[in-house]
Design an enzyme around this catalytic site. Sequence first.
Site, PDB file in Angstrom:
ATOM      1  N   LYS A  15       0.777  -1.157  -0.026  1.00 23.63           N
ATOM      2  CA  LYS A  15       0.095  -0.029  -0.196  1.00 23.63           C
ATOM      3  C   LYS A  15       0.770   1.245  -0.049  1.00 23.63           C
ATOM      4  O   LYS A  15       0.541   2.132  -0.792  1.00 23.63           O
ATOM      5  CB  LYS A  15      -0.919   0.008   1.328  1.00 23.63           C
ATOM      6  CG  LYS A  15      -1.623  -1.116   1.266  1.00 23.63           C
ATOM      7  CD  LYS A  15      -2.651  -1.126   2.749  1.00 23.63           C
ATOM      8  CE  LYS A  15      -1.988  -1.028   3.796  1.00 23.63           C
ATOM      9  NZ  LYS A  15      -1.347  -2.611   4.308  1.00 23.63           N
ATOM     10  N   ARG A  88      -9.808   0.704   8.679  1.00 27.21           N
ATOM     11  CA  ARG A  88      -9.386  -0.779   8.865  1.00 27.21           C
ATOM     12  C   ARG A  88     -10.687  -1.532   9.818  1.00 27.21           C
ATOM     13  O   ARG A  88     -10.125  -2.747   9.926  1.00 27.21           O
ATOM     14  CB  ARG A  88      -8.159  -0.697   9.799  1.00 27.21           C
ATOM     15  CG  ARG A  88      -6.863  -0.801   9.160  1.00 27.21           C
ATOM     16  CD  ARG A  88      -5.856  -0.661  10.133  1.00 27.21           C
ATOM     17  NE  ARG A  88      -4.664  -1.542  10.021  1.00 27.21           N
ATOM     18  CZ  ARG A  88      -3.552  -0.912   9.225  1.00 27.21           C
ATOM     19  NH1 ARG A  88      -3.580   0.257   8.876  1.00 27.21           N
ATOM     20  NH2 ARG A  88      -2.529  -1.690   9.394  1.00 27.21           N
ATOM     21  N   ARG A 127      11.734  -5.511   4.669  1.00 24.12           N
ATOM     22  CA  ARG A 127      11.585  -3.800   4.735  1.00 24.12           C
ATOM     23  C   ARG A 127      12.410  -3.081   5.400  1.00 24.12           C
ATOM     24  O   ARG A 127      12.725  -3.113   6.411  1.00 24.12           O
ATOM     25  CB  ARG A 127      10.089  -3.589   4.837  1.00 24.12           C
ATOM     26  CG  ARG A 127       9.788  -2.231   4.850  1.00 24.12           C
ATOM     27  CD  ARG A 127       8.287  -1.694   4.892  1.00 24.12           C
ATOM     28  NE  ARG A 127       7.794  -2.153   6.219  1.00 24.12           N
ATOM     29  CZ  ARG A 127       6.313  -2.129   6.264  1.00 24.12           C
ATOM     30  NH1 ARG A 127       5.630  -1.769   5.571  1.00 24.12           N
ATOM     31  NH2 ARG A 127       6.002  -2.794   7.414  1.00 24.12           N
ATOM     32  N   ARG A 161      11.398  -0.899  11.074  1.00 27.31           N
ATOM     33  CA  ARG A 161      10.117  -0.649  12.193  1.00 27.31           C
ATOM     34  C   ARG A 161      10.235  -1.553  13.110  1.00 27.31           C
ATOM     35  O   ARG A 161      10.324  -2.731  13.015  1.00 27.31           O
ATOM     36  CB  ARG A 161       8.770  -0.661  11.287  1.00 27.31           C
ATOM     37  CG  ARG A 161       8.409   0.566  10.943  1.00 27.31           C
ATOM     38  CD  ARG A 161       6.940   0.529   9.856  1.00 27.31           C
ATOM     39  NE  ARG A 161       6.020  -0.050  10.257  1.00 27.31           N
ATOM     40  CZ  ARG A 161       4.822  -0.395   9.554  1.00 27.31           C
ATOM     41  NH1 ARG A 161       4.880   0.141   8.471  1.00 27.31           N
ATOM     42  NH2 ARG A 161       3.887  -1.248   9.927  1.00 27.31           N
ATOM     43  N   ARG A 172      -0.771  -8.803  13.371  1.00 24.69           N
ATOM     44  CA  ARG A 172      -1.285  -7.875  12.667  1.00 24.69           C
ATOM     45  C   ARG A 172      -2.158  -8.747  11.525  1.00 24.69           C
ATOM     46  O   ARG A 172      -3.160  -8.146  11.137  1.00 24.69           O
ATOM     47  CB  ARG A 172      -0.243  -7.155  11.978  1.00 24.69           C
ATOM     48  CG  ARG A 172       0.554  -6.015  12.863  1.00 24.69           C
ATOM     49  CD  ARG A 172       1.926  -5.746  12.368  1.00 24.69           C
ATOM     50  NE  ARG A 172       2.264  -4.995  11.026  1.00 24.69           N
ATOM     51  CZ  ARG A 172       3.238  -4.893  10.474  1.00 24.69           C
ATOM     52  NH1 ARG A 172       4.532  -5.354  11.058  1.00 24.69           N
ATOM     53  NH2 ARG A 172       3.404  -4.308   9.299  1.00 24.69           N
TER      54      ARG A 172
HETATM   55  P1  AP5 Z   1       4.706  -1.581   1.698  1.00 24.64           P
HETATM   56  O1  AP5 Z   1       4.539  -0.833   0.624  1.00 24.64           O
HETATM   57  O2  AP5 Z   1       5.582  -0.895   2.935  1.00 24.64           O
HETATM   58  O3  AP5 Z   1       3.599  -2.279   2.619  1.00 24.64           O
HETATM   59  P2  AP5 Z   1       2.253  -2.017   3.082  1.00 24.64           P
HETATM   60  O4  AP5 Z   1       1.156  -2.585   2.667  1.00 24.64           O
HETATM   61  O5  AP5 Z   1       2.282  -0.362   3.232  1.00 24.64           O
HETATM   62  O6  AP5 Z   1       2.646  -2.417   4.285  1.00 24.64           O
HETATM   63  P3  AP5 Z   1       2.688  -1.890   6.022  1.00 24.64           P
HETATM   64  O7  AP5 Z   1       3.173  -2.816   6.916  1.00 24.64           O
HETATM   65  O8  AP5 Z   1       2.897  -0.342   6.315  1.00 24.64           O
HETATM   66  O9  AP5 Z   1       0.798  -1.993   6.248  1.00 24.64           O
HETATM   67  P4  AP5 Z   1       0.459  -1.914   7.577  1.00 24.64           P
HETATM   68  O10 AP5 Z   1      -1.077  -1.866   7.282  1.00 24.64           O
HETATM   69  O11 AP5 Z   1       0.707  -3.285   8.404  1.00 24.64           O
HETATM   70  O12 AP5 Z   1       1.159  -0.894   8.432  1.00 24.64           O
HETATM   71  P5  AP5 Z   1       0.588   0.932   8.954  1.00 24.64           P
HETATM   72  O13 AP5 Z   1       1.510   1.592   8.867  1.00 24.64           O
HETATM   73  O14 AP5 Z   1      -0.576   0.969   8.200  1.00 24.64           O
HETATM   74  O15 AP5 Z   1       5.552  -2.882   1.272  1.00 24.64           O
HETATM   75  C1  AP5 Z   1       6.068  -3.787   2.143  1.00 24.64           C
HETATM   76  C2  AP5 Z   1       7.496  -4.230   1.610  1.00 24.64           C
HETATM   77  O16 AP5 Z   1       7.228  -5.068   0.495  1.00 24.64           O
HETATM   78  C3  AP5 Z   1       8.542  -3.058   1.047  1.00 24.64           C
HETATM   79  O17 AP5 Z   1       9.795  -3.717   1.555  1.00 24.64           O
HETATM   80  C4  AP5 Z   1       8.307  -3.043  -0.390  1.00 24.64           C
HETATM   81  O18 AP5 Z   1       9.509  -2.627  -0.641  1.00 24.64           O
HETATM   82  C5  AP5 Z   1       8.183  -4.357  -0.758  1.00 24.64           C
HETATM   83  N1  AP5 Z   1       7.108  -4.374  -1.891  1.00 24.64           N
HETATM   84  C6  AP5 Z   1       6.023  -3.593  -2.043  1.00 24.64           C
HETATM   85  N2  AP5 Z   1       5.312  -3.892  -3.331  1.00 24.64           N
HETATM   86  C7  AP5 Z   1       6.093  -5.358  -3.640  1.00 24.64           C
HETATM   87  C8  AP5 Z   1       5.941  -5.783  -4.701  1.00 24.64           C
HETATM   88  N3  AP5 Z   1       5.076  -5.623  -5.882  1.00 24.64           N
HETATM   89  N4  AP5 Z   1       6.851  -6.945  -5.267  1.00 24.64           N
HETATM   90  C9  AP5 Z   1       7.887  -7.049  -4.371  1.00 24.64           C
HETATM   91  N5  AP5 Z   1       8.132  -6.376  -3.100  1.00 24.64           N
HETATM   92  C10 AP5 Z   1       7.317  -5.421  -2.892  1.00 24.64           C
HETATM   93  O19 AP5 Z   1       0.262   0.321  10.340  1.00 24.64           O
HETATM   94  C11 AP5 Z   1       0.966  -0.047  11.338  1.00 24.64           C
HETATM   95  C12 AP5 Z   1       0.233   0.007  12.865  1.00 24.64           C
HETATM   96  O20 AP5 Z   1      -0.107   1.088  12.968  1.00 24.64           O
HETATM   97  C13 AP5 Z   1      -0.940  -1.203  12.831  1.00 24.64           C
HETATM   98  O21 AP5 Z   1      -0.383  -2.287  12.990  1.00 24.64           O
HETATM   99  C14 AP5 Z   1      -1.911  -0.562  13.873  1.00 24.64           C
HETATM  100  O22 AP5 Z   1      -1.420  -0.678  15.171  1.00 24.64           O
HETATM  101  C15 AP5 Z   1      -1.734   1.026  13.489  1.00 24.64           C
HETATM  102  N6  AP5 Z   1      -2.847   1.448  12.775  1.00 24.64           N
HETATM  103  C16 AP5 Z   1      -2.429   2.162  11.542  1.00 24.64           C
HETATM  104  N7  AP5 Z   1      -3.677   2.304  10.683  1.00 24.64           N
HETATM  105  C17 AP5 Z   1      -4.701   2.040  11.719  1.00 24.64           C
HETATM  106  C18 AP5 Z   1      -6.199   2.166  11.669  1.00 24.64           C
HETATM  107  N8  AP5 Z   1      -6.810   2.615  10.511  1.00 24.64           N
HETATM  108  N9  AP5 Z   1      -6.906   1.731  12.599  1.00 24.64           N
HETATM  109  C19 AP5 Z   1      -6.168   1.007  13.684  1.00 24.64           C
HETATM  110  N10 AP5 Z   1      -4.794   1.206  13.808  1.00 24.64           N
HETATM  111  C20 AP5 Z   1      -4.312   1.331  12.864  1.00 24.64           C
END
Ligand code: AP5
Length: 218
Positions: A15, A88, A127, A161, A172
């Site tokens: 994402k 979410r 990552r 992270r 997660r």
């Molecule tokens: P990346 O693009 O970083 O993936 P992502 O989907 O953004 O993953 P996140 O881990 O950031 O999502 P998340 O939802 O767990 O975290 P968030 O920060 O929202 O890609 C991942 C890796 O793959 C990278 O190394 C990239 O280079 C590689 N890659 C990407 N695309 C690729 C491809 N096509 N092919 C090969 N490699 C590829 O949330 C973190 C925490 O915050 C949550 O756990 C929760 O505690 C809290 N939180 C956040 N939002 C909320 C909410 N709305 N409600 C409640 N709690 C929340």
Amino acid sequence: MATNIILLGPPGAGKGTQARRLIEERGLVQLSTGDMLREARSSGTEMGQRVAKVMDRGELVTDEIVIGLIKEKLEQGGKGFIFDGFPRTLAQADALEDLMKEEGQEIGAVIEMRVDDAALVSRISGRFTCGNCGEVYHDVTKPTKVEGSCDVCGSTDLRRRADDNEESLKTRLMEYYKKTSPLIGYYYAKGNLHPVDGLAEIDAVAGAVAAVLDEGKA
Ligand code: AP5
């Protein structure tokens, strides 16, 4: 009507990576609740301290907190948002709908990034991101061109992270399946769900997302 899209998918689906492409290529504004919460925790506010432990365990932060963060951003105005990691839960989805109505806007497309669970583990464990500009890298699939230095801004502040470990990832994923995956049916029923193959290479995923947006779906 402005383009407002949701990127929906499990942790590591790509994402954030695709959001950065959309900022660059279409000038959209990324609203990542994960980034907002990480900012809050590093600023050491009371709310930041409260959410830090929840995030490290891999659990979801309360709806009240994240809805409040998004509301604040939307009230600042602007248009053309990429909602990354929000909503979410069904309560967050309903709240977003109300907030968008208040602002006279709507969600165009919901892009569902489909990736299998085994791939998520290797994506998350490899990552790292630039602490200065936020560019996202991977040890194997997207290393920096020069070791230890960001391709985009040249910073050497490359970070991993705290929640990118196997234990938090299990939680997660469980949170995703229990609380977030029902949104797939929710947006399907609303008629704006667009699945893309998130297992494809980064450029190919970007192409599939662009095709959805260019077909006038958002
Ligand atoms: P990346 O693009 O970083 O993936 P992502 O989907 O953004 O993953 P996140 O881990 O950031 O999502 P998340 O939802 O767990 O975290 P968030 O920060 O929202 O890609 C991942 C890796 O793959 C990278 O190394 C990239 O280079 C590689 N890659 C990407 N695309 C690729 C491809 N096509 N092919 C090969 N490699 C590829 O949330 C973190 C925490 O915050 C949550 O756990 C929760 O505690 C809290 N939180 C956040 N939002 C909320 C909410 N709305 N409600 C409640 N709690 C929340």
